[in-house]
Write an enzyme that holds these catalytic residues in place. Structure first.
Site, PDB file in Angstrom:
ATOM      1  N   SER A  88      66.505  18.101 -15.621  1.00 48.04           N
ATOM      2  CA  SER A  88      65.106  18.376 -15.353  1.00 48.04           C
ATOM      3  C   SER A  88      64.639  17.385 -14.303  1.00 48.04           C
ATOM      4  O   SER A  88      65.284  16.353 -14.068  1.00 48.04           O
ATOM      5  CB  SER A  88      64.289  18.202 -16.641  1.00 48.04           C
ATOM      6  OG  SER A  88      62.902  18.140 -16.377  1.00 48.04           O
TER       7      SER A  88
ATOM      8  N   TYR B 212      60.722  13.943 -24.461  1.00 46.52           N
ATOM      9  CA  TYR B 212      61.556  14.875 -23.704  1.00 46.52           C
ATOM     10  C   TYR B 212      62.212  14.154 -22.529  1.00 46.52           C
ATOM     11  O   TYR B 212      63.414  14.316 -22.272  1.00 46.52           O
ATOM     12  CB  TYR B 212      60.701  16.047 -23.215  1.00 46.52           C
ATOM     13  CG  TYR B 212      61.451  17.022 -22.352  1.00 46.52           C
ATOM     14  CD1 TYR B 212      62.364  17.907 -22.918  1.00 46.52           C
ATOM     15  CD2 TYR B 212      61.250  17.080 -20.974  1.00 46.52           C
ATOM     16  CE1 TYR B 212      63.060  18.812 -22.132  1.00 46.52           C
ATOM     17  CE2 TYR B 212      61.938  17.973 -20.181  1.00 46.52           C
ATOM     18  CZ  TYR B 212      62.850  18.840 -20.764  1.00 46.52           C
ATOM     19  OH  TYR B 212      63.543  19.739 -19.978  1.00 46.52           O
TER      20      TYR B 212
END
Length: 299
Positions: free
Chosen positions: A142, A155
């Site tokens: 990501s 996260y």
């Protein structure tokens, strides 16, 4: 006699195949003739996807955070096709909100899924690749693998861990002279998939990010790695621009990103706290795209 397709005979395992980027990648590779072994928690969606893909696909209901389930995925691939050419760790969950408001059981689960699940999948894949002396492992990262995002702190921590895992494995394959074993990591920007609808969310607002990228652009990048493997791929101008900015001006980039993200959260419509799909799969969010970009335009 049917025309030979580009990936006839290539066996690909995808953990996290029932929606979003996983489902998009499955459909693309099925259209190109690959053998597919698909893992996810939602059995019915997997069965429907296998029926769509045809006889060269198999479904395994599994939770990537459980080693015994990852072994089941591996064993199914070996029993059905005898080898694994590509393993893609796509499964992952999100968790949003002030860190001290996040339940510790949710923190434990995001680590179980995003970190341990990726470690398990990588372990089973690489053991087989070493026996074959070839294979491609693709881990989904990501932009949060590269830049810390507040309120996505848990996260971000898991994606930093996956980046470290992938980088270390890349170096191991180099040192052990496995020239035909490739370790790849894909870093997308926020993408219009069901990920936001499935995320655990304690921010007090709907989970969203502006602007969002098209899921098919990320699918393109993932599939491209099968032909041209690279250690790390940043998808889209926003991810690339943020990465360059972070390298040149790390403090300023993090400050500006933090302020912007906080504004996006506060401007979103209110929403009650939810653990999303962290502990149990959700019935909603079954497509490649979630239609979030259109939804946000109307708000």
């Amino acid at each position: 006699m049917a025309d030979k397709k580009a990936r006839d005979g290539l066996t690909v395992v995808i953990a996290g195949a029932s929606s979003g980027l996983g489902k998009g990648t499955v459909r693309r590779l099925a259209s190109e003739g690959a053998n597919l072994v698909l893992g996810a928690r939602r059995a019915q969606l997997l069965e429907e996807l296998v029926e769509e893909c045809g006889p060269n696909a198999a479904a395994v209901q599994m939770d990537i955070g459980k080693e015994e389930d990852v072994k089941k995925l591996f064993d199914t691939a070996m029993e059905k096709f005898g080898r694994i050419d590509v393993w893609i760790n796509m499964a992952g969950v999100g968790l949003i909100g002030p860190y001290t408001e996040l339940p510790t059981k949710d923190l434990q689960q995001i680590v179980q899924t995003n970190i341990l699940g990726t470690m398990y999948g990588s372990h089973y894949a690489l053991r087989q690749f070493k026996k074959q002396k070839s294979g491609t492992l693709i881990n989904l990262g990501s932009v949060a693998s590269k830049i810390a995002f507040p309120y996505y702190t848990a996260y971000t921590a898991t994606k930093y861990a996956v980046a470290g895992l992938s980088a270390g494995l890349y170096q191991e394959m180099e040192l052990e002279n496995f020239e035909d074993i490739h370790i790849c990591m894909v870093h997308p920007w926020a993408t219009d998939t069901p990920w936001f609808d499935h995320a655990g969310n304690y921010s007090g607002h709907e989970a969203q990010m502006k602007p969002m990228d098209d899921a098919e652009n990320v699918v393109d990048a993932i599939v491209e790695l099968l032909d041209n493997p690279q250690e790390s791929v940043e998808v889209g101008v926003k991810t690339k621009g943020s990465s360059i900015s972070s390298n040149l001006m790390p403090g300023l980039t993090e400050t500006l990103n933090a302020k912007y993200l906080n504004k996006v959260i506060q401007d979103a419509p209110p929403a009650p706290p939810s653990s999303g799909s962290l502990h149990e799969p959700m019935e909603s969010g079954t497509g490649v795209s979630a239609g979030l970009r259109e939804r946000m335009k109307k708000e």
